[in-house]
Design an enzyme around this catalytic site. Structure first.
Site, PDB file in Angstrom:
ATOM      1  N   CYS A  16      38.122  36.312  41.801  1.00 44.84           N
ATOM      2  CA  CYS A  16      38.973  37.348  41.215  1.00 44.84           C
ATOM      3  C   CYS A  16      39.674  36.885  39.935  1.00 44.84           C
ATOM      4  O   CYS A  16      39.841  37.676  38.997  1.00 44.84           O
ATOM      5  CB  CYS A  16      39.990  37.855  42.233  1.00 44.84           C
ATOM      6  N   ASP A  38      42.406  45.973  39.256  1.00 46.14           N
ATOM      7  CA  ASP A  38      42.121  45.174  40.439  1.00 46.14           C
ATOM      8  C   ASP A  38      40.642  44.793  40.500  1.00 46.14           C
ATOM      9  O   ASP A  38      39.779  45.662  40.537  1.00 46.14           O
ATOM     10  CB  ASP A  38      42.504  45.973  41.692  1.00 46.14           C
ATOM     11  N   HIS A  79      39.263  43.291  43.026  1.00 44.90           N
ATOM     12  CA  HIS A  79      38.874  43.139  44.429  1.00 44.90           C
ATOM     13  C   HIS A  79      38.126  44.358  44.957  1.00 44.90           C
ATOM     14  O   HIS A  79      38.556  45.052  45.877  1.00 44.90           O
ATOM     15  CB  HIS A  79      40.114  42.874  45.295  1.00 44.90           C
TER      16      HIS A  79
END
Length: 478
Positions: free
Chosen positions: A110, A365, A367
């Protein structure tokens, strides 16, 4: 026989890990992010307000939130601007990553993805400018629970049944026609070429100039491997080397600089703006052959004796937790148009901060697990590289270890940036110490460890893997 059995076990292990990541990173409930109508929203230097456009208080609120001349827009303009930022997330079904058998970065990549997003924003400023927005941005639908779980279920079933194949994508929307020959349409067509080429540099294949494979290969020289956790300071150095070593002629007009111990040496930045003369090592890539994509645009800046610089500054905004006194500083930084964002996040969970509203940070994000896209084709789909769903996080939950990024177009531009940053860095009554400092001169003029190797000079951001020390994040506890 033992090697064959070991390979089968490793393959089976990789398959089960992939299945687990499909569940963990795709079967996530998507909660709608709420924004206040009474407060301005800042997104990488641009101010938006969700009140009625004819409300006089809108411009006043944006003026208070932004030191520069405010750019006022409504909710639709904000969504189009946010969605136009390049979104880079976990991917699966990729070619094996360097030094491993892994075919996905789910669960550990990430921070690399956040770094890629920050680097992509710098390239957008370099090639397209801050006012550019993607023509298809408003056509993307917000991610919701149904679409997430449906795609996840398909991937899960495919993983359990046998070898998976990349999904077949339909042709993307055609580029705007140039039949009329108007200058406006020609400009739009050219910018779309830049956009597509820019995204292709971040593809998940060994040949991609700034892709995951290239970053991991660079990380191997710093003691990092595929599957390891990468901190924001280490990623800053990886991005710097990746940009410097990129062979595409389109990237010859830009380089990167990483601060030393939270100090930016202005003379070093100005030197970075100058294109090295023939015979110097960093000039070799300007004569390198182009990539296989023949229609990639080439930056006009490579034809001059100056190049742009991406300035990366690893900092720590507190001790074990982020000091709330630094929030106004973070707001000021994200209010600057030449700021390319902040990479950081929660502990062991990275994200890319691009703005704020009130006491919450707005971020992208990484993820979310998506399938591999072959960017070597001329019409690869762009939809999965843009996100229409912003997220918010209270500043109090932000991890103190982060890297701040800026884009400087020229040495003259850096002079203006350094003057403005000097004002932002003036410590207030609450902030006793600035997050970083700007110093005149070269780093070597202040270097007390001239005999050390380049790797050791980057201490404490890149640690010697042979040494055992107590650390927190990317910093050493002294």
């Amino acid at each position: 026989m033992e090697n064959k059995g070991s390979d089968e076990v490793e393959t089976l292990k990789t398959k089960f890990v992939s299945v687990w990541h499909n569940v963990k990173y795709s079967w996530a409930l998507k909660l709608k992010t709420s924004f206040s109508r009474n407060s301005p929203v800042l997104l990488l230097g641009k101010c938006y307000h969700f009140k009625a456009e004819d409300d006089d208080s809108v411009a006043e609120a944006c003026s208070e939130a932004c030191d520069e001349d405010p750019v006022v827009g409504n909710a639709e303009a904000f969504r189009k601007d946010f969605t136009s930022r390049v979104w880079l997330t976990y991917r699966e079904e990729c070619p094996p990553l360097p030094g491993s058998t892994l075919t996905s970065d789910c669960g550990w990549g990430c921070m690399l993805r956040a770094g890629q997003m920050m680097l992509a924003q710098a390239l957008i400023l370099h090639f397209l400018g801050r006012d550019w927005t993607w023509s298809e941005a408003m056509a993307l639908q917000p991610l919701d629970t149904e679409t997430w779980t449906t795609s996840a279920a398909k991937r899960l079933v495919a993983s359990m049944q046998g070898p998976s194949r990349p999904p077949e994508h339909g042709p993307p929307p055609p580029l705007q026609s140039q039949a009329s020959g108007s200058a406006e349409e020609a400009d739009a067509h050219l910018k779309e070429m830049y956009h597509r080429s820019l995204v292709s540099w971040f593809g998940d294949s060994p040949s991609a100039q700034l892709g995951l494979h290239r970053l991991i290969r660079t990380g191997l020289t710093m003691g990092k491997q595929a599957g390891d956790w990468y901190g924001p300071a280490v990623v800053a150095h990886i991005l710097k080397k990746a940009v410097e070593e990129a062979m595409d002629p389109g990237l010859a007009g830009i380089t990167a600089y990483v601060s030393q111990d939270c100090t930016v040496y202005s003379a070093d930045v100005i030197d970075s703006h100058r294109v090295p003369r023939a015979g110097q090592p960093s000039a070799e890539r300007s004569e390198a052959p182009p990539t296989s994509q023949s229609d990639q645009p080439v930056s006009a800046s490579i034809l001059t004796d100056s190049r742009a610089v991406i300035i990366l500054i690893p900092v720590r905004l507190g001790g074990e937790k982020t000091n709330p006194d630094y929030f106004n500083f973070a707001k000021s930084i994200l209010s600057l148009e030449y700021c390319i964002g902040i990479i950081g996040g929660k502990p062991k969970q990275a994200c890319y901060f691009v703005g704020f509203q009130d006491d919450s940070l707005i971020y992208m994000d990484p993820h979310y697990c998506q399938s591999f896209v072959d960017v070597s084709t001329s019409d690869f789909p762009l939809q999965s590289y843009h996100c229409p769903s912003p997220k918010k996080m209270p500043f109090s939950k932000m991890d103190p270890s982060c890297t701040i990024g800026f884009y400087s177009k020229s040495a003259q531009d850096y002079e203006r940036i350094s003057q403005e940053l000097s004002k932002v860095l003036q410590p207030s009554a609450k902030e006793k110490y600035p997050a970083f400092t700007l110093v005149q001169g070269h780093g070597r003029d202040y270097d007390l460890s001239a005999g050390l190797t380049p790797e050791k000079r980057e201490w404490p951001f890149i640690r010697d893997p042979r040494r055992t020390v107590t650390t927190t994040g990317d910093f050493v506890l002294l």
